[in-house]
Design a protein around this motif. Structure first.
Motif, mmCIF file in Angstrom:
data_model
loop_
_atom_site.group_PDB
_atom_site.id
_atom_site.type_symbol
_atom_site.label_atom_id
_atom_site.label_comp_id
_atom_site.label_asym_id
_atom_site.label_seq_id
_atom_site.Cartn_x
_atom_site.Cartn_y
_atom_site.Cartn_z
ATOM 1 N N SER A 132 -6.005 1.719 5.221
ATOM 2 C CA SER A 132 -6.843 1.914 4.045
ATOM 3 C C SER A 132 -7.138 0.620 3.300
ATOM 4 O O SER A 132 -8.310 0.279 3.087
ATOM 5 N N PRO A 133 -6.129 -0.151 2.851
ATOM 6 C CA PRO A 133 -6.448 -1.389 2.142
ATOM 7 C C PRO A 133 -7.128 -2.417 3.028
ATOM 8 O O PRO A 133 -7.937 -3.213 2.547
ATOM 9 N N ALA A 134 -6.827 -2.399 4.334
ATOM 10 C CA ALA A 134 -7.446 -3.359 5.244
ATOM 11 C C ALA A 134 -8.954 -3.145 5.326
ATOM 12 O O ALA A 134 -9.714 -4.093 5.549
ATOM 13 N N ARG A 135 -9.407 -1.895 5.147
ATOM 14 C CA ARG A 135 -10.834 -1.581 5.170
ATOM 15 C C ARG A 135 -11.427 -1.438 3.774
ATOM 16 O O ARG A 135 -12.568 -1.002 3.625
ATOM 17 N N GLY A 136 -10.653 -1.793 2.760
ATOM 18 C CA GLY A 136 -11.165 -1.745 1.397
ATOM 19 C C GLY A 136 -11.155 -0.358 0.781
ATOM 20 O O GLY A 136 -11.858 -0.110 -0.203
#
Length: 211
Positions: A49-53
């Motif tokens: 999730s955070p890796a893809r914003g």
């Protein structure tokens, strides 16, 4: 004082004395509440999730199961313990500010087939809404069997290496690991593989050095 009602066998106490007791018996122990394939999927999807914003806003989950587990978790105290364990691991991954309602329902006709549903709501690019829904259905015993086999082999290795008390490196097998605050499955697995290699090498070296 009236006798205390015993906890169901699959939901042992999380008190410190329970975690520390094995050290007095010189036996290794890793955690509580085994993690099966469905929860592994949740643990693996969260770091993406955070890796893809993406920012997770809520994570709702429902478990439907029958058989012995369903009957056990029909007891309010047993299901409360289970939900506390599930929520602790989930919040460790997504943050305490994320709304995470979880439910477990006893559906007797399902027998040993467990159905789990997750609904993840997140915000993505320019605040756009993103929704992920997963449904998992499988025989619970078939999911647990390989986990139990690997865990028993790992505990046997820990015993041969002379480990006593909590073995934090085995946390990847559990929703509520002992001795570690790490809940990210990838990191847990890397720690476990490293521990297996190092411990097996130490056991082999001790065997060679023995008279």
């Amino acid at each position: 004082m009236p006798p205390t009602r015993p906890s169901p066998p699959r939901h042992p106490s999380t008190s410190p004395c329970c975690a520390n007791a094995p050290s007095a018996r010189a036996s290794p122990t890793p955690g509580r509440t085994a993690r099966r394939a469905r929860r592994c999927c949740a643990r693996c999807s969260r770091p993406c999730s955070p890796a893809r914003g993406f920012r997770v806003q809520s994570w709702a989950g429902t478990n439907l199961l029958g058989g012995g587990d369903g009957a056990t978790l029909a007891d309010p105290e047993a299901v409360r313990s289970k939900l506390v364990s599930k929520n602790r691991g989930l919040h460790a991954l997504v943050g305490d500010d994320v709304v995470a309602p979880l439910h477990i329902d006893n559906v007797p006709d399902l027998g040993d087939v467990k159905t789990a549903w997750d609904h993840v709501s997140a915000t993505g690019f320019l605040g756009s809404r993103v929704t992920l829904q997963t449904t998992w259905s499988a025989y619970d015993s078939a999911l647990a069997a390989p986990l139990v086999i690997d865990l028993v082999r790992s505990l046997s290795l820990a015993t041969r290496a002379g480990h006593a008390g909590v073995v934090a490196a085995l946390g990847c097998f559990f929703k509520d690991p002992w001795g570690s605050d790490v809940h990210a499955f990838g990191e847990q697995t890397a720690q476990y593989v490293s521990w297996v290699h190092d411990t097996a090498a130490a056991v082999a070296a001790a065997r060679v050095a023995a008279p």
